[in-house]
Structure formats: structure tokens, C-alpha cells
Design a protein around this motif. Sequence first.
Motif, mmCIF file in Angstrom:
data_model
loop_
_atom_site.group_PDB
_atom_site.id
_atom_site.type_symbol
_atom_site.label_atom_id
_atom_site.label_comp_id
_atom_site.label_asym_id
_atom_site.label_seq_id
_atom_site.Cartn_x
_atom_site.Cartn_y
_atom_site.Cartn_z
ATOM 1 N N GLU A 32 -33.089 -98.041 11.876
ATOM 2 C CA GLU A 32 -34.312 -97.554 12.365
ATOM 3 C C GLU A 32 -34.191 -96.904 13.731
ATOM 4 O O GLU A 32 -33.205 -98.413 14.229
ATOM 5 C CB GLU A 32 -35.405 -97.891 11.838
ATOM 6 C CG GLU A 32 -35.624 -97.481 10.973
ATOM 7 C CD GLU A 32 -37.373 -98.155 10.200
ATOM 8 O OE1 GLU A 32 -37.878 -98.568 11.321
ATOM 9 O OE2 GLU A 32 -38.352 -97.889 9.229
ATOM 10 N N PHE A 33 -34.031 -96.203 14.979
ATOM 11 C CA PHE A 33 -34.590 -95.980 15.883
ATOM 12 C C PHE A 33 -36.164 -95.874 16.526
ATOM 13 O O PHE A 33 -36.004 -94.441 16.161
ATOM 14 C CB PHE A 33 -33.501 -94.632 16.949
ATOM 15 C CG PHE A 33 -31.494 -95.039 16.312
ATOM 16 C CD1 PHE A 33 -31.142 -96.358 17.410
ATOM 17 C CD2 PHE A 33 -31.190 -94.860 15.183
ATOM 18 C CE1 PHE A 33 -29.815 -96.521 16.981
ATOM 19 C CE2 PHE A 33 -30.038 -95.104 15.251
ATOM 20 C CZ PHE A 33 -29.181 -95.897 16.149
ATOM 21 N N VAL A 41 -36.797 -93.115 13.698
ATOM 22 C CA VAL A 41 -36.085 -92.245 13.739
ATOM 23 C C VAL A 41 -35.172 -93.165 12.762
ATOM 24 O O VAL A 41 -35.317 -93.948 12.711
ATOM 25 C CB VAL A 41 -35.364 -92.006 14.002
ATOM 26 C CG1 VAL A 41 -34.134 -90.687 13.466
ATOM 27 C CG2 VAL A 41 -36.209 -90.051 14.708
ATOM 28 N N ARG A 42 -35.306 -93.102 10.842
ATOM 29 C CA ARG A 42 -34.260 -93.746 10.353
ATOM 30 C C ARG A 42 -33.107 -93.030 10.226
ATOM 31 O O ARG A 42 -33.232 -91.831 9.298
ATOM 32 C CB ARG A 42 -34.512 -93.590 8.373
ATOM 33 C CG ARG A 42 -35.435 -95.197 8.307
ATOM 34 C CD ARG A 42 -36.464 -95.374 7.327
ATOM 35 N NE ARG A 42 -37.044 -96.458 7.097
ATOM 36 C CZ ARG A 42 -36.887 -97.321 5.921
ATOM 37 N NH1 ARG A 42 -36.435 -96.473 5.095
ATOM 38 N NH2 ARG A 42 -37.583 -98.613 5.941
ATOM 39 N N LEU A 79 -27.061 -103.776 14.971
ATOM 40 C CA LEU A 79 -27.239 -104.800 14.581
ATOM 41 C C LEU A 79 -28.378 -103.526 12.944
ATOM 42 O O LEU A 79 -29.027 -102.613 13.505
ATOM 43 C CB LEU A 79 -28.338 -105.389 14.706
ATOM 44 C CG LEU A 79 -27.834 -106.549 15.817
ATOM 45 C CD1 LEU A 79 -28.974 -107.707 16.115
ATOM 46 C CD2 LEU A 79 -27.478 -106.998 14.945
ATOM 47 N N PRO A 80 -28.392 -103.781 11.696
ATOM 48 C CA PRO A 80 -29.181 -103.044 10.963
ATOM 49 C C PRO A 80 -30.481 -104.136 11.115
ATOM 50 O O PRO A 80 -30.859 -104.755 11.291
ATOM 51 C CB PRO A 80 -28.377 -103.320 9.587
ATOM 52 C CG PRO A 80 -28.217 -104.883 10.252
ATOM 53 C CD PRO A 80 -27.636 -104.926 11.368
ATOM 54 N N THR A 81 -31.360 -102.306 10.609
ATOM 55 C CA THR A 81 -32.466 -102.604 10.266
ATOM 56 C C THR A 81 -33.119 -104.026 9.418
ATOM 57 O O THR A 81 -34.176 -104.660 9.262
ATOM 58 C CB THR A 81 -33.164 -101.566 10.570
ATOM 59 O OG1 THR A 81 -33.437 -101.011 11.842
ATOM 60 C CG2 THR A 81 -34.914 -101.813 10.440
ATOM 61 N N GLY A 236 -28.757 -89.725 5.883
ATOM 62 C CA GLY A 236 -27.999 -91.281 6.135
ATOM 63 C C GLY A 236 -28.039 -92.251 4.362
ATOM 64 O O GLY A 236 -28.206 -93.121 4.220
ATOM 65 N N ALA A 237 -27.722 -91.368 3.378
ATOM 66 C CA ALA A 237 -27.701 -91.775 2.459
ATOM 67 C C ALA A 237 -26.340 -91.528 1.523
ATOM 68 O O ALA A 237 -25.699 -89.807 1.697
ATOM 69 C CB ALA A 237 -29.044 -91.737 1.926
#
Length: 333
Positions: A32-33, A41-42, A79-81, A236-237
Amino acid sequence: MTLAISERAPQDVLTPAASVTTAIATVGLVREFTRKKKAPVRALRGLDLSVLEGEVHGLLGPNGAGKTTLVKILSTVLLPTQGQAMICGRDVVQHSREVRRLIGVVLGGERGLYSRLTARENLEFWGAAQKVPRAVLRDRVGQLLHRLGLESKADARVETFSRGMKQRLHLARGLIGDARVLFLDEPTMGMDPVAAHEFRTLIGELRSEQRTILLATHDMAEAEALCDRVSFVRDGAIVATRSPSAVAELVSAVRGIEFDDPNMAAIAELSALPGVRSATVTGDSVRVLVNSNQGLTRVLHFAADRGITSLHTLRPSLEDVYFQLIGDRGLEV
């Protein structure tokens, strides 16, 4: 007017042998940003990906699909959320230093190269940054410059290079640390056809050395030529993973029909035919997506009844392939 017709192909997923290890793995990866006074935002939404050791794996998707964010996480830049990402069994967060020694990143365009340095100086700099022993570095720089056809330009400033030459230097930079896993972002962008062919041959050589390659591209032909499997990314998937042979079946199933006397009023009639998913106008062409061979036959009869005088085959767009693979299931695979 041109009429392009597409058909679905069955799902095709590679089943790895038990002895093959996984080089890249992500489970439930979320990024996420945050934005001021706005909802976050994902960019990644629980992305799951598995790439086998020695595999060339393609990532296909439009801009904003999440490909670059994924590569940045795998290369320890972001880094991942939520979720987990592993490179050769090392967690990219907990073992980031080890991961950096295992990977090489090949970016497109001007990023990652120092234009006022020579090709040799760029490679020496990045080799030193990756702590390649000095005794090894000099020989490796020479070998890479020779292998990538840059030996005659070794001592020329990078600012004098063409885009294709810069792309080759990018790959040399990615290999300077003897990476086991390579991330390639549009590697043949800007290359002429001969250079692109030679570059793809080199990718095949890297595969034979059991290096793992994750290739982000918009080029369907490039993915078909290079990849053992391709994953389609949207919102995103991963929406589907296929072998290139299955993609090639989709490509060969697409046929185009050119109308001498276009009639836009026919769109509603086409859309109403049994077996037809959709009929849309793009410029002077009409694209019809069908769900079955019966639907294809009905559309061909429909076109023939209107006096079509010429036929030609079209390659599908990436959007067409998405429709073939996803259908009405949204993100469900």
C-alpha cells in the motif's frame, strides 16, 4: 473495417517436478502507498507467485498493474505492507543482504547507468558496490563486455551509446555479481531487430546456466519466444499463469476480416449473436470476442452475408488475451 475474432483457450499451468526448487516465491503479497488526506492505494493485492529455479518467467500486464512494484519488493528496494517474498529461500525483508548478493536487476531506459563514465568504469563501479573481489572483477568485466558485443566501446562514455547499447550494458551490470536470479524490465526496448534477436539468444544461454529470470514485458512475441511460463497481472494480482504454447494457441485462433463497406449499425446485431461475448469499435476496426467455436462460426456467417471481400489474420492485443483468460470471473483464476 477490420473484424478481429478471439477464442478462449483452456487453462495451462506447469506442474513442477519434485526435484525442482523454487527460486522466487510470494505469498499474499500486499503493498500500500499512503496519500495525504486520501485513502491508501493498493498496488499489490495479495499476490501469489512461484518461479522455479532455472525458469524464464514472464510478467505481462499494462502500466499500473503492479509489475514494477513487485520487482522492487523482490529486489529489496521496497518493503511489503503484508505477506512474504522469498528469493532462493531467503526472506527479502529479514535477509535482505543475502538476497542482494543473489540478484541482478536490469532496468530499461537511462536508470542505473552513469552517462559520464565509460562502460568499463560503470561495470567496475557496480562490481565494487557488490563487493566482487578485485582480482575477479577485472576479468569478469572484460568477459561481459565481450559477451554482450561492447568490447569495442568499452572505454567510450555511456552518454554516446544508443538505447540498444545501453540495454546491453544494463544486462552486463545485472550479471556483474554473477546473479542467480535476474529481474529484466523491457530488456529489448529500443533495440533494432538484429540486436533484439541476439539479446534473446543470450537470455537462452543464461537459462542454460540455470539462472532464474523474471521478465516484465508488454511484448507478446518476446514472451512467447523466451518464457517457460507467463503470468498475467492486473490490479495488483496474478489473474492467470500459462505456458507460451497456450498463449500461442490464443494467437493462432485470432482471425481478422476486413469490410469494404463498413456498417457500424451491425455492432448491435453482432453483440446479440449466441456465443459472442462482445463487439467493440476501435478506430476503423471492430473486435468481436467469442466464447466458442459455434460463436466463431456464427460471426463468420454474419460477415459473409454482408459481402466481405478480403480476409487477414490479426495478432491479439494484451487486452484480448486478458478477456480470453479471465472471462466474467473478475480476478478469480
